[in-house]
Scaffold this active site. Sequence first.
Site, short mmCIF file in Angstrom:
data_model
loop_
_atom_site.label_atom_id
_atom_site.label_comp_id
_atom_site.label_asym_id
_atom_site.label_seq_id
_atom_site.Cartn_x
_atom_site.Cartn_y
_atom_site.Cartn_z
N MET A 198 -4.01 4.81 -0.74
CA MET A 198 -4.79 5.38 0.37
C MET A 198 -5.72 6.48 -0.09
SD MET A 198 -4.16 3.50 2.92
CE MET A 198 -4.82 4.41 4.34
N VAL B 141 0.84 -1.19 0.00
CA VAL B 141 0.00 0.00 0.00
C VAL B 141 0.88 1.25 0.00
CG1 VAL B 141 -1.68 1.29 1.37
CG2 VAL B 141 -1.80 -1.19 1.30
N CYS B 142 0.46 2.27 -0.75
CA CYS B 142 1.09 3.59 -0.68
C CYS B 142 -0.02 4.63 -0.86
CB CYS B 142 2.21 3.75 -1.69
SG CYS B 142 1.66 3.85 -3.41
N ARG B 143 0.35 5.85 -1.25
CA ARG B 143 -0.65 6.92 -1.40
C ARG B 143 -1.55 6.68 -2.61
NH1 ARG B 143 -1.79 11.75 -3.69
NH2 ARG B 143 -0.01 11.90 -5.06
#
Length: 97
Positions: free
Chosen positions: A92, A63-65
């Site tokens: 996210m 997961v990242c932005r």
Amino acid sequence: MELILPQEIKDRLAKGEELTIVDVREDDEVAAGMIAGAQHIPLGELPDRHTEIKQNGEEIILVCRSGNRSGKALNYLESLGYKGLKNMTGGMLEWAE
């Protein structure tokens, strides 16, 4: 690259499923909030800290932005022989919607 939708993760967590989630965002981004139970290893620290990721033969969700850095993390971990890697599409940004 195998992808997973944020809603699928939310649904599985709501059912009580234990997932291996690795958040590769920077400290300041994670300070604003992260998925409960996720492990935080910033992308730049991955070469030194990848051994902290549990490899239980099941999936590892990255997961990242927005999904870009987690895609890079997936490619890097794949090159080290990690299996079951999935990139959360939209990151996210999409999780928050």
